[in-house]
Design a protein around this motif. Structure first.
Motif, PDB file in Angstrom:
ATOM      1  N   PHE A  15       2.138   9.470   3.450  1.00 47.96           N
ATOM      2  CA  PHE A  15       0.851   9.033   2.639  1.00 47.96           C
ATOM      3  C   PHE A  15      -0.497   8.794   3.595  1.00 47.96           C
ATOM      4  O   PHE A  15      -1.245   8.261   3.097  1.00 47.96           O
ATOM      5  CB  PHE A  15       1.160   7.671   1.790  1.00 47.96           C
ATOM      6  CG  PHE A  15       2.496   8.129   1.121  1.00 47.96           C
ATOM      7  CD1 PHE A  15       2.898   9.119   0.257  1.00 47.96           C
ATOM      8  CD2 PHE A  15       3.491   6.945   1.401  1.00 47.96           C
ATOM      9  CE1 PHE A  15       4.015   9.168  -0.304  1.00 47.96           C
ATOM     10  CE2 PHE A  15       4.847   7.111   0.781  1.00 47.96           C
ATOM     11  CZ  PHE A  15       5.318   8.213   0.078  1.00 47.96           C
ATOM     12  N   SER A  16      -0.574   9.200   4.762  1.00 48.86           N
ATOM     13  CA  SER A  16      -1.488   8.654   5.826  1.00 48.86           C
ATOM     14  C   SER A  16      -2.571   9.295   5.233  1.00 48.86           C
ATOM     15  O   SER A  16      -3.749   8.655   5.631  1.00 48.86           O
ATOM     16  CB  SER A  16      -1.024   9.168   7.211  1.00 48.86           C
ATOM     17  OG  SER A  16      -0.945  10.614   7.174  1.00 48.86           O
ATOM     18  N   ASP A  17      -2.828  10.455   4.703  1.00 52.23           N
ATOM     19  CA  ASP A  17      -4.069  11.091   4.183  1.00 52.23           C
ATOM     20  C   ASP A  17      -4.733  10.197   2.945  1.00 52.23           C
ATOM     21  O   ASP A  17      -5.874  10.541   2.760  1.00 52.23           O
ATOM     22  CB  ASP A  17      -3.878  12.616   3.830  1.00 52.23           C
ATOM     23  CG  ASP A  17      -3.004  12.704   2.507  1.00 52.23           C
ATOM     24  OD1 ASP A  17      -1.955  11.806   2.397  1.00 52.23           O
ATOM     25  OD2 ASP A  17      -3.226  13.680   1.987  1.00 52.23           O
ATOM     26  N   ARG A  18      -3.863   9.270   2.186  1.00 54.00           N
ATOM     27  CA  ARG A  18      -4.479   8.739   1.214  1.00 54.00           C
ATOM     28  C   ARG A  18      -4.626   7.267   1.285  1.00 54.00           C
ATOM     29  O   ARG A  18      -5.330   6.492   0.381  1.00 54.00           O
ATOM     30  CB  ARG A  18      -3.614   8.957  -0.173  1.00 54.00           C
ATOM     31  CG  ARG A  18      -3.458  10.486  -0.622  1.00 54.00           C
ATOM     32  CD  ARG A  18      -2.985  10.681  -1.711  1.00 54.00           C
ATOM     33  NE  ARG A  18      -1.762  10.494  -1.746  1.00 54.00           N
ATOM     34  CZ  ARG A  18      -0.937   9.486  -2.298  1.00 54.00           C
ATOM     35  NH1 ARG A  18      -1.616   8.585  -3.177  1.00 54.00           N
ATOM     36  NH2 ARG A  18       0.388   9.283  -2.385  1.00 54.00           N
ATOM     37  N   ALA A  42       0.862  -1.326   0.014  1.00 53.35           N
ATOM     38  CA  ALA A  42      -0.095   0.161  -0.054  1.00 53.35           C
ATOM     39  C   ALA A  42       0.801   1.222   0.047  1.00 53.35           C
ATOM     40  O   ALA A  42       0.571   2.182  -0.776  1.00 53.35           O
ATOM     41  CB  ALA A  42      -0.890   0.054   1.101  1.00 53.35           C
ATOM     42  N   LEU A  43       1.839   1.281   0.755  1.00 50.77           N
ATOM     43  CA  LEU A  43       2.849   2.466   1.030  1.00 50.77           C
ATOM     44  C   LEU A  43       3.651   2.479  -0.377  1.00 50.77           C
ATOM     45  O   LEU A  43       3.792   3.635  -0.815  1.00 50.77           O
ATOM     46  CB  LEU A  43       3.746   2.470   2.093  1.00 50.77           C
ATOM     47  CG  LEU A  43       2.843   2.452   3.028  1.00 50.77           C
ATOM     48  CD1 LEU A  43       3.899   2.390   4.610  1.00 50.77           C
ATOM     49  CD2 LEU A  43       2.379   3.919   3.531  1.00 50.77           C
ATOM     50  N   MET A  44       3.954   1.324  -1.178  1.00 49.63           N
ATOM     51  CA  MET A  44       4.753   1.554  -2.258  1.00 49.63           C
ATOM     52  C   MET A  44       3.937   2.172  -3.339  1.00 49.63           C
ATOM     53  O   MET A  44       4.283   3.043  -4.003  1.00 49.63           O
ATOM     54  CB  MET A  44       5.360   0.288  -2.732  1.00 49.63           C
ATOM     55  CG  MET A  44       6.404  -0.590  -2.033  1.00 49.63           C
ATOM     56  SD  MET A  44       7.068  -1.849  -2.441  1.00 49.63           S
ATOM     57  CE  MET A  44       8.028  -1.309  -3.991  1.00 49.63           C
ATOM     58  N   ALA A  45       2.798   1.749  -3.249  1.00 48.20           N
ATOM     59  CA  ALA A  45       1.487   2.248  -4.225  1.00 48.20           C
ATOM     60  C   ALA A  45       1.340   3.705  -3.960  1.00 48.20           C
ATOM     61  O   ALA A  45       1.274   4.474  -5.141  1.00 48.20           O
ATOM     62  CB  ALA A  45       0.330   1.478  -4.057  1.00 48.20           C
ATOM     63  N   ALA A  46       1.194   3.890  -2.878  1.00 48.91           N
ATOM     64  CA  ALA A  46       1.092   5.555  -2.620  1.00 48.91           C
ATOM     65  C   ALA A  46       2.070   6.250  -2.879  1.00 48.91           C
ATOM     66  O   ALA A  46       1.846   7.479  -3.417  1.00 48.91           O
ATOM     67  CB  ALA A  46       0.891   5.657  -1.033  1.00 48.91           C
ATOM     68  N   ILE A 102      -6.032   4.749  -1.520  1.00 49.12           N
ATOM     69  CA  ILE A 102      -5.575   3.202  -1.461  1.00 49.12           C
ATOM     70  C   ILE A 102      -6.222   2.602  -0.117  1.00 49.12           C
ATOM     71  O   ILE A 102      -6.281   3.121   0.976  1.00 49.12           O
ATOM     72  CB  ILE A 102      -4.246   3.344  -1.227  1.00 49.12           C
ATOM     73  CG1 ILE A 102      -3.571   3.668  -2.549  1.00 49.12           C
ATOM     74  CG2 ILE A 102      -3.910   1.919  -0.910  1.00 49.12           C
ATOM     75  CD1 ILE A 102      -2.007   3.957  -2.333  1.00 49.12           C
ATOM     76  N   ASN A 103      -7.057   1.639  -0.223  1.00 42.92           N
ATOM     77  CA  ASN A 103      -7.588   1.011   1.196  1.00 42.92           C
ATOM     78  C   ASN A 103      -6.683  -0.495   1.299  1.00 42.92           C
ATOM     79  O   ASN A 103      -6.209  -1.281   0.113  1.00 42.92           O
ATOM     80  CB  ASN A 103      -8.989   0.491   0.809  1.00 42.92           C
ATOM     81  CG  ASN A 103      -9.936   1.598   0.902  1.00 42.92           C
ATOM     82  OD1 ASN A 103     -11.004   1.406   0.576  1.00 42.92           O
ATOM     83  ND2 ASN A 103      -9.588   2.704   1.650  1.00 42.92           N
ATOM     84  N   ALA A 104      -6.230  -0.749   2.431  1.00 39.87           N
ATOM     85  CA  ALA A 104      -5.477  -1.982   2.755  1.00 39.87           C
ATOM     86  C   ALA A 104      -6.094  -2.768   3.836  1.00 39.87           C
ATOM     87  O   ALA A 104      -6.202  -2.436   4.833  1.00 39.87           O
ATOM     88  CB  ALA A 104      -4.115  -1.365   3.258  1.00 39.87           C
ATOM     89  N   VAL A 105      -6.523  -3.730   3.425  1.00 42.81           N
ATOM     90  CA  VAL A 105      -7.273  -4.941   4.052  1.00 42.81           C
ATOM     91  C   VAL A 105      -6.610  -6.042   4.837  1.00 42.81           C
ATOM     92  O   VAL A 105      -5.648  -6.378   4.078  1.00 42.81           O
ATOM     93  CB  VAL A 105      -8.509  -5.561   3.130  1.00 42.81           C
ATOM     94  CG1 VAL A 105      -9.225  -6.772   4.244  1.00 42.81           C
ATOM     95  CG2 VAL A 105      -9.327  -4.395   2.660  1.00 42.81           C
ATOM     96  N   GLU A 106      -6.651  -6.400   6.072  1.00 42.43           N
ATOM     97  CA  GLU A 106      -5.734  -6.961   6.709  1.00 42.43           C
ATOM     98  C   GLU A 106      -6.788  -7.996   7.961  1.00 42.43           C
ATOM     99  O   GLU A 106      -7.345  -7.314   8.477  1.00 42.43           O
ATOM    100  CB  GLU A 106      -4.603  -6.562   7.429  1.00 42.43           C
ATOM    101  CG  GLU A 106      -3.734  -7.284   8.271  1.00 42.43           C
ATOM    102  CD  GLU A 106      -3.204  -8.807   7.430  1.00 42.43           C
ATOM    103  OE1 GLU A 106      -3.324  -9.664   8.347  1.00 42.43           O
ATOM    104  OE2 GLU A 106      -2.694  -8.508   6.463  1.00 42.43           O
ATOM    105  N   ILE A 107      -6.848  -8.994   7.886  1.00 39.41           N
ATOM    106  CA  ILE A 107      -7.508 -10.088   8.555  1.00 39.41           C
ATOM    107  C   ILE A 107      -6.804 -10.181  10.171  1.00 39.41           C
ATOM    108  O   ILE A 107      -7.403 -10.121  11.099  1.00 39.41           O
ATOM    109  CB  ILE A 107      -7.860 -11.547   8.233  1.00 39.41           C
ATOM    110  CG1 ILE A 107      -8.698 -12.066   9.044  1.00 39.41           C
ATOM    111  CG2 ILE A 107      -6.412 -12.263   8.154  1.00 39.41           C
ATOM    112  CD1 ILE A 107      -9.002 -13.386   8.341  1.00 39.41           C
ATOM    113  N   ASP A 108      -5.540 -10.048  10.275  1.00 37.05           N
ATOM    114  CA  ASP A 108      -4.780 -10.294  11.547  1.00 37.05           C
ATOM    115  C   ASP A 108      -4.658  -9.076  12.217  1.00 37.05           C
ATOM    116  O   ASP A 108      -4.337  -8.150  11.904  1.00 37.05           O
ATOM    117  CB  ASP A 108      -3.527 -10.822  11.251  1.00 37.05           C
ATOM    118  CG  ASP A 108      -2.649 -11.304  12.375  1.00 37.05           C
ATOM    119  OD1 ASP A 108      -2.796 -12.420  13.148  1.00 37.05           O
ATOM    120  OD2 ASP A 108      -1.793 -10.423  12.879  1.00 37.05           O
TER     121      ASP A 108
END
Length: 232
Positions: free
Chosen positions: A82-85, A48-52, A60-66
């Motif tokens: 990149f915390s705003d995006r 997600a951060l590389m993409a940002a 960007i949405n980043a989904v994590e189960i753990d």
């Protein structure tokens, strides 16, 4: 801790650590210039951060189960520029609901019926019990725009399995990158981009990480990761 040029990944609470092949996925995938992007199973938040960094206007949405990894990714994103995006969401992708995305990235767990660790977080990160390929593809088809792209990283044998499942669901590989440790070694990871429409066989590219001596990085690898690695 892994420092990149524009952000830092802390990974003490996440089972899935920063690895070279995941960095290659984050640097290689075609992300376009903006729009909406989804990272399935974000772990530390690396992709997600590389993409940002690569797409200055993308949301960007980043989904994590753990739970532990979710907390780690949340902190890594909060400490980044990149915390705003980038928004980190805890939950299962199978039940996650959102407007369709322009791009979806995933470095999924792929072990099936392998020896288990006593650490359940490690099992969740490495074994596909929580996210079988069939459920991954069903989720991607549901969440991807008709003109969107899905990018995924897997060992070659597992990529072959995924392609069969994806094509039955209407997703087709259009571009692949075969990754080797060096030119004398077999392919150990394949990165593939999938689309709903297929006009030709997938374009296949090659990347060796090291020169034949196994010590110096290849120029192609250096150029690909130059925007991210501090030593390039």
């Amino acid at each position: 801790m892994f420092r990149f040029k524009q952000f830092t990944i802390h990974q003490d609470r996440a089972a899935m650590k920063v690895c070279t092949d995941s960095c290659v996925l984050g640097a290689y995938a075609e992300l376009g210039t903006g729009g909406r992007l989804l990272d399935i199973g974000t772990g530390t938040g690396l992709l997600a951060l590389m993409a940002a960094q690569r797409t200055p206007t993308a949301r960007i949405n980043a989904v994590e189960i753990d739970q532990a990894a979710f907390g780690q990714a949340t902190d890594n994103v909060s400490d980044s520029p990149f915390s705003d995006r980038v928004r980190v969401i805890q939950g299962r992708i199978q039940t996650f609901s959102a407007e369709p995305y322009d791009r979806i990235l995933c470095n999924p767990p792929f072990y099936t019926n392998h020896l288990r660790s006593p650490d359940q977080a490690i099992n969740r990160a490495l074994h596909n019990d929580e996210l079988p390929f069939e459920e991954l593809i069903t989720s991607v088809v549901r969440l991807l725009k008709p003109e969107g792209q899905f990018w995924v990283l897997l060992p070659p044998s597992e990529m072959q399995r995924l392609v069969v499942i994806a094509e039955k669901a209407g997703l087709h590989p259009y571009q692949q990158l075969e990754v080797r440790h060096n030119d004398t070694k077999p392919v150990f990871r394949t990165i593939a981009g999938f689309v709903f429409d297929r006009f030709a066989p997938p374009k296949i590219e090659q990347l060796s990480i090291f020169n034949p001596d196994g010590k110096l990085y290849t120029e192609s690898f250096r150029q690909l990761l130059q925007p991210f690695y501090l030593n390039f």
